[in-house]
Scaffold this motif. Structure first.
Motif, PDB file in Angstrom:
ATOM      1  N   TYR A 259     -33.457  35.559 -40.916  1.00 30.37           N
ATOM      2  CA  TYR A 259     -31.952  35.254 -41.379  1.00 30.37           C
ATOM      3  C   TYR A 259     -30.739  35.494 -39.988  1.00 30.37           C
ATOM      4  CZ  TYR A 259     -27.540  35.237 -43.937  1.00 30.37           C
ATOM      5  OH  TYR A 259     -26.372  34.925 -44.445  1.00 30.37           O
ATOM      6  N   TYR A 260     -31.455  36.311 -39.348  1.00 35.40           N
ATOM      7  CA  TYR A 260     -30.427  36.808 -38.100  1.00 35.40           C
ATOM      8  C   TYR A 260     -31.146  36.580 -36.923  1.00 35.40           C
ATOM      9  CZ  TYR A 260     -28.095  40.048 -41.712  1.00 35.40           C
ATOM     10  OH  TYR A 260     -27.419  40.342 -42.747  1.00 35.40           O
ATOM     11  N   PRO A 261     -30.285  36.479 -35.694  1.00 43.87           N
ATOM     12  CA  PRO A 261     -30.774  36.430 -34.379  1.00 43.87           C
ATOM     13  C   PRO A 261     -31.532  37.562 -34.164  1.00 43.87           C
ATOM     14  CG  PRO A 261     -28.670  35.555 -34.525  1.00 43.87           C
ATOM     15  CD  PRO A 261     -28.909  36.533 -35.921  1.00 43.87           C
ATOM     16  N   THR A 262     -32.700  37.274 -33.493  1.00 43.22           N
ATOM     17  CA  THR A 262     -33.699  38.633 -33.127  1.00 43.22           C
ATOM     18  C   THR A 262     -34.053  38.442 -31.837  1.00 43.22           C
ATOM     19  OG1 THR A 262     -35.609  37.512 -33.855  1.00 43.22           O
ATOM     20  CG2 THR A 262     -34.327  38.853 -35.630  1.00 43.22           C
ATOM     21  N   GLU A 263     -34.541  39.755 -31.304  1.00 40.57           N
ATOM     22  CA  GLU A 263     -35.097  39.545 -29.920  1.00 40.57           C
ATOM     23  C   GLU A 263     -36.758  39.380 -30.288  1.00 40.57           C
ATOM     24  OE1 GLU A 263     -34.107  41.285 -26.564  1.00 40.57           O
ATOM     25  OE2 GLU A 263     -32.724  39.845 -27.632  1.00 40.57           O
ATOM     26  N   SER A 264     -37.270  39.916 -31.328  1.00 39.25           N
ATOM     27  CA  SER A 264     -38.890  39.518 -31.648  1.00 39.25           C
ATOM     28  C   SER A 264     -39.028  39.860 -33.155  1.00 39.25           C
ATOM     29  CB  SER A 264     -39.710  40.440 -30.888  1.00 39.25           C
ATOM     30  OG  SER A 264     -39.374  41.856 -31.132  1.00 39.25           O
ATOM     31  N   VAL A 265     -39.980  39.527 -33.657  1.00 38.76           N
ATOM     32  CA  VAL A 265     -40.244  39.796 -35.125  1.00 38.76           C
ATOM     33  C   VAL A 265     -41.845  39.935 -35.139  1.00 38.76           C
ATOM     34  CG1 VAL A 265     -40.449  39.126 -37.598  1.00 38.76           C
ATOM     35  CG2 VAL A 265     -38.207  38.559 -36.172  1.00 38.76           C
ATOM     36  N   GLN A 266     -42.404  41.127 -35.372  1.00 38.65           N
ATOM     37  CA  GLN A 266     -43.763  41.277 -35.534  1.00 38.65           C
ATOM     38  C   GLN A 266     -44.246  41.360 -37.029  1.00 38.65           C
ATOM     39  OE1 GLN A 266     -45.016  45.015 -33.411  1.00 38.65           O
ATOM     40  NE2 GLN A 266     -43.762  44.553 -31.691  1.00 38.65           N
ATOM     41  N   HIS A 267     -44.958  40.278 -37.495  1.00 36.08           N
ATOM     42  CA  HIS A 267     -45.211  40.319 -38.724  1.00 36.08           C
ATOM     43  C   HIS A 267     -46.549  40.828 -39.319  1.00 36.08           C
ATOM     44  CE1 HIS A 267     -42.094  37.344 -40.176  1.00 36.08           C
ATOM     45  NE2 HIS A 267     -42.252  36.576 -39.093  1.00 36.08           N
ATOM     46  N   ARG A 268     -46.662  41.789 -40.305  1.00 33.97           N
ATOM     47  CA  ARG A 268     -47.665  42.611 -40.383  1.00 33.97           C
ATOM     48  C   ARG A 268     -48.695  41.725 -41.428  1.00 33.97           C
ATOM     49  NH1 ARG A 268     -44.644  48.269 -40.399  1.00 33.97           N
ATOM     50  NH2 ARG A 268     -44.459  48.902 -38.130  1.00 33.97           N
ATOM     51  N   ALA A 269     -49.882  42.319 -41.774  1.00 38.82           N
ATOM     52  CA  ALA A 269     -50.884  41.775 -42.816  1.00 38.82           C
ATOM     53  C   ALA A 269     -50.389  42.019 -43.994  1.00 38.82           C
ATOM     54  CB  ALA A 269     -52.254  42.417 -42.500  1.00 38.82           C
ATOM     55  N   ASP A 270     -49.451  43.155 -44.382  1.00 39.74           N
ATOM     56  CA  ASP A 270     -49.169  43.332 -45.680  1.00 39.74           C
ATOM     57  C   ASP A 270     -47.811  42.723 -46.064  1.00 39.74           C
ATOM     58  OD1 ASP A 270     -47.472  44.706 -44.159  1.00 39.74           O
ATOM     59  OD2 ASP A 270     -47.666  46.792 -45.064  1.00 39.74           O
ATOM     60  N   GLY A 271     -47.350  41.743 -44.983  1.00 33.93           N
ATOM     61  CA  GLY A 271     -46.111  41.379 -45.437  1.00 33.93           C
ATOM     62  C   GLY A 271     -44.864  41.849 -44.933  1.00 33.93           C
ATOM     63  N   SER A 272     -44.990  42.960 -44.439  1.00 35.04           N
ATOM     64  CA  SER A 272     -43.828  43.781 -43.849  1.00 35.04           C
ATOM     65  C   SER A 272     -43.662  43.362 -42.460  1.00 35.04           C
ATOM     66  CB  SER A 272     -44.025  45.381 -43.908  1.00 35.04           C
ATOM     67  OG  SER A 272     -45.265  45.668 -42.877  1.00 35.04           O
ATOM     68  N   ALA A 273     -42.516  43.621 -41.721  1.00 30.67           N
ATOM     69  CA  ALA A 273     -42.285  43.158 -40.428  1.00 30.67           C
ATOM     70  C   ALA A 273     -41.592  44.257 -39.506  1.00 30.67           C
ATOM     71  CB  ALA A 273     -41.398  42.017 -40.584  1.00 30.67           C
ATOM     72  N   LEU A 274     -41.859  44.076 -38.165  1.00 30.63           N
ATOM     73  CA  LEU A 274     -40.800  45.039 -37.277  1.00 30.63           C
ATOM     74  C   LEU A 274     -40.006  44.137 -36.571  1.00 30.63           C
ATOM     75  CD1 LEU A 274     -41.221  48.028 -36.681  1.00 30.63           C
ATOM     76  CD2 LEU A 274     -42.407  47.489 -34.696  1.00 30.63           C
ATOM     77  N   VAL A 275     -38.781  44.047 -37.063  1.00 31.59           N
ATOM     78  CA  VAL A 275     -37.665  43.569 -36.510  1.00 31.59           C
ATOM     79  C   VAL A 275     -37.001  43.980 -35.334  1.00 31.59           C
ATOM     80  CG1 VAL A 275     -35.644  41.873 -37.175  1.00 31.59           C
ATOM     81  CG2 VAL A 275     -37.525  42.163 -38.832  1.00 31.59           C
ATOM     82  N   THR A 276     -36.833  43.311 -34.237  1.00 31.83           N
ATOM     83  CA  THR A 276     -36.056  43.945 -33.078  1.00 31.83           C
ATOM     84  C   THR A 276     -34.800  42.771 -32.871  1.00 31.83           C
ATOM     85  OG1 THR A 276     -37.857  44.772 -32.087  1.00 31.83           O
ATOM     86  CG2 THR A 276     -36.076  44.515 -30.762  1.00 31.83           C
ATOM     87  N   LEU A 277     -33.738  43.423 -32.898  1.00 32.77           N
ATOM     88  CA  LEU A 277     -32.285  42.559 -32.421  1.00 32.77           C
ATOM     89  C   LEU A 277     -31.571  43.321 -31.695  1.00 32.77           C
ATOM     90  CD1 LEU A 277     -30.398  42.481 -35.916  1.00 32.77           C
ATOM     91  CD2 LEU A 277     -32.294  43.862 -35.595  1.00 32.77           C
ATOM     92  N   ARG A 278     -30.405  42.759 -31.253  1.00 31.46           N
ATOM     93  CA  ARG A 278     -29.364  43.109 -30.396  1.00 31.46           C
ATOM     94  C   ARG A 278     -27.932  43.071 -31.355  1.00 31.46           C
ATOM     95  NH1 ARG A 278     -29.424  43.987 -24.733  1.00 31.46           N
ATOM     96  NH2 ARG A 278     -31.586  43.611 -23.861  1.00 31.46           N
ATOM     97  N   VAL A 279     -27.325  44.233 -31.251  1.00 30.52           N
ATOM     98  CA  VAL A 279     -25.862  43.868 -32.120  1.00 30.52           C
ATOM     99  C   VAL A 279     -24.903  44.760 -31.394  1.00 30.52           C
ATOM    100  CG1 VAL A 279     -27.349  44.162 -34.147  1.00 30.52           C
ATOM    101  CG2 VAL A 279     -26.442  46.204 -33.154  1.00 30.52           C
ATOM    102  N   ALA A 280     -23.666  44.051 -31.645  1.00 32.23           N
ATOM    103  CA  ALA A 280     -22.648  44.618 -30.824  1.00 32.23           C
ATOM    104  C   ALA A 280     -22.073  45.632 -31.758  1.00 32.23           C
ATOM    105  CB  ALA A 280     -21.749  43.271 -30.486  1.00 32.23           C
ATOM    106  N   ASP A 281     -22.345  45.623 -33.088  1.00 32.44           N
ATOM    107  CA  ASP A 281     -21.590  46.583 -34.171  1.00 32.44           C
ATOM    108  C   ASP A 281     -22.520  47.109 -34.820  1.00 32.44           C
ATOM    109  OD1 ASP A 281     -19.966  47.795 -35.853  1.00 32.44           O
ATOM    110  OD2 ASP A 281     -18.592  46.061 -36.241  1.00 32.44           O
ATOM    111  N   VAL A 282     -22.870  48.482 -34.771  1.00 37.99           N
ATOM    112  CA  VAL A 282     -23.746  48.975 -35.557  1.00 37.99           C
ATOM    113  C   VAL A 282     -23.495  49.146 -37.012  1.00 37.99           C
ATOM    114  CG1 VAL A 282     -24.910  50.090 -33.652  1.00 37.99           C
ATOM    115  CG2 VAL A 282     -23.137  51.419 -35.101  1.00 37.99           C
ATOM    116  N   ALA A 283     -22.293  48.978 -37.256  1.00 32.73           N
ATOM    117  CA  ALA A 283     -21.894  49.119 -38.699  1.00 32.73           C
ATOM    118  C   ALA A 283     -22.557  47.887 -39.442  1.00 32.73           C
ATOM    119  CB  ALA A 283     -20.341  48.816 -38.784  1.00 32.73           C
TER     120      ALA A 283
END
Length: 338
Positions: A259-283
């Motif tokens: 859904y969000y613009p990301t730097e990378s997405v690592q999908h895991r076997a159990d369906g979870s994911a490690l999502v890396t993204l850049r944001v200008a506003d941490v809020a």
């Protein structure tokens, strides 16, 4: 054929000429082809090509008998069966409101909006002659932002702007010199797009985050190769001031990687994911993670992860206190419920 030295004609330019040509030809039956060509600043061959196109035009959904009839074989032009196209356009009130709103938005994005403002004046005058309320709309044209004035001055004079720009991710103001390219409205916010000398690239600046804008006595022409972005693109553009955030998302929250613009997405076997993204506003990240109620957590930066965890604990304590006194939300309404 395009006359020598002229740029190729666009489809919009040709359409504008055809819409002007039809009523003019109806008012001048039998006019010589050469005279029509001189009137519209084109060659006789172009006029004949236009007439050939008009010959297959007519009312949408109509039959062959409702097509425009164009004759010019003897060197004189006779046009008929085109009264509907030549008739002045009459707008419904809904159409007039839509057009007025669009023109208001266009005024703010132009350096010299005289033509648009005259059109708006004509629309208001026409609406005043009709039954019902006049077209007097309250529209955000960007003028409420103090920076809009200097921005338009810089655009009109091809001057550089010095901005004091607030960066939400660091809660601090930065100083930037920008060669302005245009202003535009995206997702309800007004932006200045220009070449940022600090970032050495094209950047978008939200006008409500510009704390000060000064027109500099320096040429503000963007460097060769600087191009405006496609308005259909995402507003998000990674920049030097953005923060890299890593989110660990459970299977039910792994959708954030799509859904969000990301730097990378690592999908895991159990369906979870490690999502890396850049944001200008941490809020934005804080709200997202808190709303997910434990289905996602921030891994890095650790300072942001600790801040979100503390906010979640504060919310949970407030919930428990309210539940104990009977003043809080009912069972199943607290963070992480459901």
């Amino acid at each position: 054929m395009t006359p020598r030295g002229r740029p190729p004609e666009t489809a919009t330019q040709r359409l504008q000429r055809l819409l002007t040509m039809v009523p003019w030809l109806l008012q001048h039956p039998g006019v010589p082809v050469a005279q029509a060509a001189a009137e519209f600043g084109v060659t006789t061959q172009q006029v004949e090509q236009d007439l050939s196109l008009l010959f297959v035009c007519g009312t949408p959904g109509g039959t062959h008998a409702e097509l425009i009839d164009a004759q010019w074989e003897d060197g004189h032009i006779y046009l008929s069966n085109a009264d509907d196209i030549a008739a002045p356009m009459r707008l419904t009130r809904d159409e007039a409101v839509t057009l007025t709103a669009g023109l208001h938005a266009l005024v703010a994005s132009l350096v010299r909006p005289d033509v648009v403002e005259r059109t708006l004046a004509k629309l208001r005058a026409a609406s005043a002659a009709l039954d019902g309320p006049a077209l007097d709309l309250e529209i955000d044209d960007g003028s409420r932002h103090p920076a809009m004035g200097p921005v338009r001055t810089a655009l009109g004079g091809h001057r550089r702007l010095h901005l004091t720009y607030w960066v939400p991710s660091r809660d601090e103001a930065t100083e930037r010199d920008v060669d302005p390219m245009r202003v535009l409205n995206l997702d309800g916010h007004w932006y200045l797009e220009g070449w940022c000398h600090r970032a050495q690239g094209v950047r978008m600046f939200r006008l409500d985050r510009v704390e000060a804008a000064t027109v500099l006595p320096v040429d503000g022409t963007p460097p060769e190769g600087a191009r405006p972005r496609d308005p259909g693109d995402e507003v998000f553009v990674p920049g030097d001031d953005d923060i890299v955030v890593v989110i660990e998302a459970s299977p039910e929250a792994a959708w954030i990687g799509d859904y969000y613009p990301t730097e990378s997405v690592q999908h895991r076997a159990d369906g979870s994911a490690l999502v890396t993204l850049r944001v200008a506003d941490v809020a934005l990240v804080r709200r997202l993670v808190l709303q997910l109620g434990g289905a996602a957590r921030v891994v890095r930066p650790v300072e942001l992860a600790a801040r979100i965890a503390e906010e979640a604990r504060d919310a949970l304590r407030a919930y428990r206190t309210g539940a104990t006194t009977g003043d809080g939300p009912g069972v199943g309404d607290g963070p992480g419920a459901g």
